[in-house]
Enzyme design. Structure first.
Site, PDB file in Angstrom:
ATOM      1  N   THR A  15      75.955  59.794 -16.553  1.00  0.00           N
ATOM      2  CA  THR A  15      76.386  60.036 -17.932  1.00  0.00           C
ATOM      3  C   THR A  15      77.091  58.805 -18.514  1.00  0.00           C
ATOM      4  O   THR A  15      77.603  58.863 -19.634  1.00  0.00           O
ATOM      5  CB  THR A  15      77.364  61.238 -18.019  1.00  0.00           C
ATOM      6  OG1 THR A  15      78.519  60.915 -17.237  1.00  0.00           O
ATOM      7  CG2 THR A  15      76.739  62.518 -17.507  1.00  0.00           C
ATOM      8  N   TYR A  17      77.855  54.487 -19.387  1.00  0.00           N
ATOM      9  CA  TYR A  17      77.336  53.492 -20.330  1.00  0.00           C
ATOM     10  C   TYR A  17      75.932  53.024 -19.933  1.00  0.00           C
ATOM     11  O   TYR A  17      75.004  53.054 -20.746  1.00  0.00           O
ATOM     12  CB  TYR A  17      78.306  52.301 -20.403  1.00  0.00           C
ATOM     13  CG  TYR A  17      77.834  51.226 -21.348  1.00  0.00           C
ATOM     14  CD1 TYR A  17      77.989  51.381 -22.722  1.00  0.00           C
ATOM     15  CD2 TYR A  17      77.198  50.080 -20.878  1.00  0.00           C
ATOM     16  CE1 TYR A  17      77.526  50.414 -23.601  1.00  0.00           C
ATOM     17  CE2 TYR A  17      76.736  49.110 -21.750  1.00  0.00           C
ATOM     18  CZ  TYR A  17      76.899  49.281 -23.110  1.00  0.00           C
ATOM     19  OH  TYR A  17      76.422  48.336 -23.975  1.00  0.00           O
ATOM     20  N   PHE A  89      83.478  50.528 -12.210  1.00  0.00           N
ATOM     21  CA  PHE A  89      84.128  49.644 -11.244  1.00  0.00           C
ATOM     22  C   PHE A  89      85.263  50.311 -10.459  1.00  0.00           C
ATOM     23  O   PHE A  89      85.342  50.156  -9.237  1.00  0.00           O
ATOM     24  CB  PHE A  89      84.613  48.347 -11.912  1.00  0.00           C
ATOM     25  CG  PHE A  89      85.298  47.506 -10.907  1.00  0.00           C
ATOM     26  CD1 PHE A  89      84.573  46.882  -9.910  1.00  0.00           C
ATOM     27  CD2 PHE A  89      86.678  47.412 -10.887  1.00  0.00           C
ATOM     28  CE1 PHE A  89      85.200  46.171  -8.906  1.00  0.00           C
ATOM     29  CE2 PHE A  89      87.312  46.700  -9.899  1.00  0.00           C
ATOM     30  CZ  PHE A  89      86.574  46.068  -8.907  1.00  0.00           C
ATOM     31  N   PHE A 116      74.768  45.732 -10.648  1.00  0.00           N
ATOM     32  CA  PHE A 116      74.408  45.635 -12.069  1.00  0.00           C
ATOM     33  C   PHE A 116      75.212  44.611 -12.865  1.00  0.00           C
ATOM     34  O   PHE A 116      75.481  44.800 -14.058  1.00  0.00           O
ATOM     35  CB  PHE A 116      74.491  47.023 -12.745  1.00  0.00           C
ATOM     36  CG  PHE A 116      73.675  48.053 -12.020  1.00  0.00           C
ATOM     37  CD1 PHE A 116      72.304  47.882 -11.889  1.00  0.00           C
ATOM     38  CD2 PHE A 116      74.264  49.162 -11.424  1.00  0.00           C
ATOM     39  CE1 PHE A 116      71.534  48.803 -11.182  1.00  0.00           C
ATOM     40  CE2 PHE A 116      73.505  50.084 -10.722  1.00  0.00           C
ATOM     41  CZ  PHE A 116      72.146  49.907 -10.610  1.00  0.00           C
ATOM     42  N   LYS A 136      82.605  45.022  -4.436  1.00  0.00           N
ATOM     43  CA  LYS A 136      81.163  45.296  -4.513  1.00  0.00           C
ATOM     44  C   LYS A 136      80.456  44.730  -3.273  1.00  0.00           C
ATOM     45  O   LYS A 136      79.543  45.346  -2.730  1.00  0.00           O
ATOM     46  CB  LYS A 136      80.578  44.692  -5.793  1.00  0.00           C
ATOM     47  CG  LYS A 136      81.047  45.408  -7.066  1.00  0.00           C
ATOM     48  CD  LYS A 136      80.183  45.064  -8.260  1.00  0.00           C
ATOM     49  CE  LYS A 136      80.536  45.934  -9.461  1.00  0.00           C
ATOM     50  NZ  LYS A 136      79.599  45.817 -10.566  1.00  0.00           N
ATOM     51  N   ASN A 156      72.614  41.132 -14.692  1.00  0.00           N
ATOM     52  CA  ASN A 156      73.176  40.122 -15.604  1.00  0.00           C
ATOM     53  C   ASN A 156      73.900  40.807 -16.772  1.00  0.00           C
ATOM     54  O   ASN A 156      74.359  41.922 -16.609  1.00  0.00           O
ATOM     55  CB  ASN A 156      72.101  39.104 -15.979  1.00  0.00           C
ATOM     56  CG  ASN A 156      71.664  38.353 -14.705  1.00  0.00           C
ATOM     57  OD1 ASN A 156      72.521  37.975 -13.911  1.00  0.00           O
ATOM     58  ND2 ASN A 156      70.377  38.184 -14.497  1.00  0.00           N
TER      59      ASN A 156
HETATM   60  N1  LIG Z   1      76.505  43.492 -16.434  1.00  0.00           N
HETATM   61  C1  LIG Z   1      77.341  43.897 -17.348  1.00  0.00           C
HETATM   62  O1  LIG Z   1      77.413  43.342 -18.453  1.00  0.00           O
HETATM   63  C2  LIG Z   1      78.222  45.076 -17.062  1.00  0.00           C
HETATM   64  C3  LIG Z   1      79.067  45.575 -18.056  1.00  0.00           C
HETATM   65  C4  LIG Z   1      79.804  46.730 -17.761  1.00  0.00           C
HETATM   66  C5  LIG Z   1      79.700  47.335 -16.508  1.00  0.00           C
HETATM   67  N2  LIG Z   1      78.882  46.802 -15.555  1.00  0.00           N
HETATM   68  C6  LIG Z   1      78.733  47.461 -14.225  1.00  0.00           C
HETATM   69  O2  LIG Z   1      77.895  48.617 -14.407  1.00  0.00           O
HETATM   70  C7  LIG Z   1      78.267  49.639 -13.501  1.00  0.00           C
HETATM   71  C8  LIG Z   1      78.484  50.960 -14.263  1.00  0.00           C
HETATM   72  O3  LIG Z   1      79.540  50.776 -15.193  1.00  0.00           O
HETATM   73  P1  LIG Z   1      79.645  51.646 -16.541  1.00  0.00           P
HETATM   74  O4  LIG Z   1      80.567  50.891 -17.453  1.00  0.00           O
HETATM   75  O5  LIG Z   1      78.272  52.005 -17.013  1.00  0.00           O
HETATM   76  O6  LIG Z   1      80.366  52.967 -16.001  1.00  0.00           O
HETATM   77  P2  LIG Z   1      81.104  54.086 -16.894  1.00  0.00           P
HETATM   78  O7  LIG Z   1      80.329  54.359 -18.109  1.00  0.00           O
HETATM   79  O8  LIG Z   1      82.554  53.693 -17.080  1.00  0.00           O
HETATM   80  O9  LIG Z   1      81.115  55.354 -15.903  1.00  0.00           O
HETATM   81  C9  LIG Z   1      79.913  55.912 -15.362  1.00  0.00           C
HETATM   82  C10 LIG Z   1      80.122  57.357 -14.965  1.00  0.00           C
HETATM   83  O10 LIG Z   1      80.873  57.443 -13.758  1.00  0.00           O
HETATM   84  C11 LIG Z   1      81.490  58.724 -13.680  1.00  0.00           C
HETATM   85  N3  LIG Z   1      82.933  58.564 -13.368  1.00  0.00           N
HETATM   86  C12 LIG Z   1      83.894  58.011 -14.147  1.00  0.00           C
HETATM   87  N4  LIG Z   1      85.101  58.088 -13.540  1.00  0.00           N
HETATM   88  C13 LIG Z   1      84.881  58.717 -12.357  1.00  0.00           C
HETATM   89  C14 LIG Z   1      85.724  59.118 -11.292  1.00  0.00           C
HETATM   90  N5  LIG Z   1      87.058  58.913 -11.335  1.00  0.00           N
HETATM   91  N6  LIG Z   1      85.168  59.724 -10.217  1.00  0.00           N
HETATM   92  C15 LIG Z   1      83.840  59.950 -10.172  1.00  0.00           C
HETATM   93  N7  LIG Z   1      82.988  59.622 -11.171  1.00  0.00           N
HETATM   94  C16 LIG Z   1      83.502  59.011 -12.241  1.00  0.00           C
HETATM   95  C17 LIG Z   1      81.350  59.381 -15.047  1.00  0.00           C
HETATM   96  O11 LIG Z   1      80.310  60.351 -14.924  1.00  0.00           O
HETATM   97  P3  LIG Z   1      80.639  61.946 -14.864  1.00  0.00           P
HETATM   98  O12 LIG Z   1      81.782  62.179 -15.821  1.00  0.00           O
HETATM   99  O13 LIG Z   1      79.350  62.542 -15.321  1.00  0.00           O
HETATM  100  O14 LIG Z   1      80.974  62.268 -13.443  1.00  0.00           O
HETATM  101  C18 LIG Z   1      80.904  58.215 -15.940  1.00  0.00           C
HETATM  102  O15 LIG Z   1      80.107  58.646 -17.008  1.00  0.00           O
HETATM  103  C19 LIG Z   1      79.491  49.123 -12.739  1.00  0.00           C
HETATM  104  O16 LIG Z   1      79.076  48.584 -11.504  1.00  0.00           O
HETATM  105  C20 LIG Z   1      80.018  48.012 -13.636  1.00  0.00           C
HETATM  106  O17 LIG Z   1      80.728  47.027 -12.906  1.00  0.00           O
HETATM  107  C21 LIG Z   1      78.137  45.698 -15.811  1.00  0.00           C
END
Ligand SMILES: NC(=O)c1ccc[n+]([C@@H]2O[C@H](COP(=O)([O-])OP(=O)(O)OC[C@H]3O[C@@H](n4cnc5c(N)ncnc54)[C@H](OP(=O)(O)O)[C@@H]3O)[C@@H](O)[C@H]2O)c1
Length: 321
Positions: A15, A17, A89, A116, A136, A156
């Site tokens: 769910t 980003y 993260f 990612f 990571k 990236n």
């Molecule tokens: N390359 C880039 O530019 C970039 C930018 C941002 C992030 N990233 C990476 O992408 C990956 C995903 O990041 P994101 O920003 O997409 O994640 P996010 O939207 O912050 O969170 C993803 C999902 O994780 C679940 N979650 C949140 N807190 C939690 C908790 N305390 N316990 C269990 N589940 C939890 C939630 O799902 P539910 O509520 O449905 O459980 C949430 O919707 C990470 O590895 C991050 O480092 C990369």
């Protein structure tokens, strides 16, 4: 792996980003798709409830639970072929619970942990970002040690996220833009929907078994200065470039509190040092490039992405990297 390539895919963080694009891509590409999501409460946001409802209409199997519920996890993992984690993260180390459950279930053909970002085994950034990446890397090593079949993904930059951050397209009266360092280092900006598609493709591809895949399509390689010039051409506006020198960024990484020290160190790595492009991708290496694997996939170029921003700009979000 399932009949006719249609493996069953379970997504953690579906769910989120980036996770929601993976879920949509998985359904689009015809995979039976499962999302493990924390239970809803009276505080669950209306936008998340809407998304869960959309998922159900698309045919996603939703399973609510916590990462601590080991038996539930093992049971669910036993029903699928591929596990993708897009957890944020702060939950990176919690993925050890998924690894434990995968070990017990013993059936998983591929696990993609929540990487990612940059190619974390090939960069040496400023200390705050280095400490961030160490977590990571710990997960990668645990997967290798457990002998779990994997694909490690370097997606990236999430393009909409970084276009919002670098160009501030929603600020229509802006006349200057900050440039980190000289602005000449190349970065790679990939549209989030394409990251979803590439991720589902690599998760189900024999060529990516126990390999690293970097998403580096040629038309998405761009420097800050090129990005600003392109945006000026598209909008007919002009911007003064305000350069933040390398030394000032290093100093900020030493003095800012957490998490701003991590954020500035990430900007230094991506846009000053050019870490995303600091290694070659050879055919016989353990790292492969996604657009070479799927030459027929029409990914969104930087120019096309900026066109999307002109018409219907994706909203800025605060992502926790
Ligand atoms: N390359 C880039 O530019 C970039 C930018 C941002 C992030 N990233 C990476 O992408 C990956 C995903 O990041 P994101 O920003 O997409 O994640 P996010 O939207 O912050 O969170 C993803 C999902 O994780 C679940 N979650 C949140 N807190 C939690 C908790 N305390 N316990 C269990 N589940 C939890 C939630 O799902 P539910 O509520 O449905 O459980 C949430 O919707 C990470 O590895 C991050 O480092 C990369």
């Amino acid at each position: 792996m399932g009949g006719a390539g249609k493996c069953r895919i379970l997504i953690f963080g579906g769910t989120g980003y980036i996770g929601k694009h993976m879920v949509k891509a998985s359904i689009l590409l015809g995979h039976p798709t499962y999302v493990y999501s924390r239970p809803c409460t009276p505080h669950t946001s209306p936008s998340k409830l809407d998304l869960l409802h959309d998922f159900q209409s698309m045919g996603v199997t939703l399973v609510h639970g916590e990462l601590e519920e080991k038996e539930k996890l093992v049971g669910l993992i036993g029903q699928v072929d591929v596990v993708i984690s897009a957890l944020p993260f702060p939950q990176v180390i919690d993925q050890l619970k998924i690894i434990d459950a995968i070990k017990v279930a013993g059936n998983i053909k591929r696990f993609l942990p929540s990487d990612f970002g940059c190619e974390e085994d090939r960069v040496n950034p400023l200390p705050p970002f280095q400490q961030f990446l160490e977590k990571k890397r710990k997960i990668r090593r645990a997967i290798e040690e457990a002998g779990i079949p994997y694909t490690f993904v370097s997606a990236n930059c999430f393009a909409s996220y970084f276009v919002n951050y670098l160009l501030h397209p929603h600020q229509t009266h802006l006349d200057s833009i900050h440039v980190y360092g000289s602005g000449q280092a190349n970065a790679v900006l990939n549209y989030e929907e394409d990251i979803g598609i590439y991720t589902i493709k690599v998760a189900n591809d024999p060529r990516t078994h126990n390999r690293i895949v970097t998403y580096r399509p040629p038309k998405n390689i761009v420097s800050q200065l090129e990005l600003i010039s392109l945006w000026e051409k598209k909008t007919g506006r002009s911007f003064k470039r305000i350069h933040i020198p390398d030394e000032e960024i290093i100093k900020l990484s030493e003095t800012l509190p957490n998490p701003q020290n991590v954020q500035i160190s990430i900007l230094h790595s991506l846009f000053v040092k050019g870490d995303l492009m600091n290694f070659e991708v050879g055919d016989d290496d353990d790292i492969i490039e996604a657009s070479k694997l799927y030459p027929d996939f029409k990914y969104t170029s930087i120019g096309q992405l900026l066109d999307i921003f002109l018409v219907d700009p994706p909203k800025p979000v605060v992502a926790a990297f």
